[in-house]
Design an enzyme around this catalytic site. Structure first.
Site, PDB file in Angstrom:
ATOM      1  N   GLN A 238       0.806  -1.232   0.013  1.00 35.72           N
ATOM      2  CA  GLN A 238      -0.002  -0.089  -0.152  1.00 35.72           C
ATOM      3  C   GLN A 238       0.751   1.293  -0.055  1.00 35.72           C
ATOM      4  OE1 GLN A 238      -2.922  -1.528   3.282  1.00 35.72           O
ATOM      5  NE2 GLN A 238      -4.046   0.009   2.147  1.00 35.72           N
TER       6      GLN A 238
ATOM      7  N   CYS B 254     -10.785   0.038   3.608  1.00 36.99           N
ATOM      8  CA  CYS B 254      -9.221  -0.097   3.403  1.00 36.99           C
ATOM      9  C   CYS B 254      -8.810   1.384   3.044  1.00 36.99           C
ATOM     10  CB  CYS B 254      -9.024  -0.994   2.085  1.00 36.99           C
ATOM     11  SG  CYS B 254      -7.501  -1.150   1.585  1.00 36.99           S
TER      12      CYS B 254
END
Ligand code: NI
Length: 183
Positions: free
Chosen positions: A51, A97
């Protein structure tokens, strides 16, 4: 320590499989520190290295505040985490998320799991997790395999959220490519 930018879908790096960490060196130590800072700043309860654009099997999380706003921080780092056992019993949580901002959807996953991993000192560990910790660990380990929580929801809902973020990414690119009107 410094926070790192978080990749947003449809960034293709979020769809790649991360590599195992061969040895826990200074670079991994810095990565973990930066990931904690990035996660707490966001704020979020978990973050996987892909990420922040690093394709390594590293996960950080802290679910303490999710249980109790007044709780003290409980930072946890997992290097090369592997799910070694999962219960047949399932549980459902509303997931979100940091790479899919402001989108939440219920996801069903095994309620209890065991995870083998290395800690920051390189020691082999195993934990049994349930509740939000089990969900969060599965969500983050998915990231290491290029899997997102929207892969666990209906195709229709996934297509809808992907379209929204693809459109947003296009208009961002368009804004970036425009010559600035300022001197
Ligand atoms: Ni995530």
């Amino acid at each position: 320590m410094s926070p790192r930018p978080i990749l947003i879908i449809p960034d293709t790096r979020l769809r790649q499989v991360a590599d195992p960490v061969p040895s826990i060196d200074k670079e991994i130590g810095t990565l973990v520190e930066d990931m904690f800072e990035t996660m707490y700043l966001a704020p979020g309860i978990g973050l996987a290295a892909p990420q922040v654009g690093v394709l390594k099997r590293v996960v950080v999380l802290d679910v303490a505040k999710r249980r109790d706003e007044e709780a003290k921080a409980e930072p946890m780092a997992f290097i090369n985490p592997v799910i070694t056992w999962a219960s047949e019993e399932l549980s459902t949580y509303e997931e979100g998320c940091l790479s899919i901002p402001e989108y939440y959807e219920a996801v069903e996953r095994p309620a209890v799991i065991r995870v083998a991993y290395l800690d920051l000192a390189g020691a082999a560990k195993e934990i049994e997790a349930d509740g939000i910790l089990a969900t969060c660990l599965q969500h983050e380990i998915d990231h290491l395999n290029g899997v997102l929580f929207i892969d666990h929801i209906s195709r229709l809902k996934r297509a809808r959220v992907m379209r929204k973020f693809e459109k947003a990414a296009k208009s961002r690119d368009y804004e970036d490519s425009r010559p600035s009107s300022r001197p």
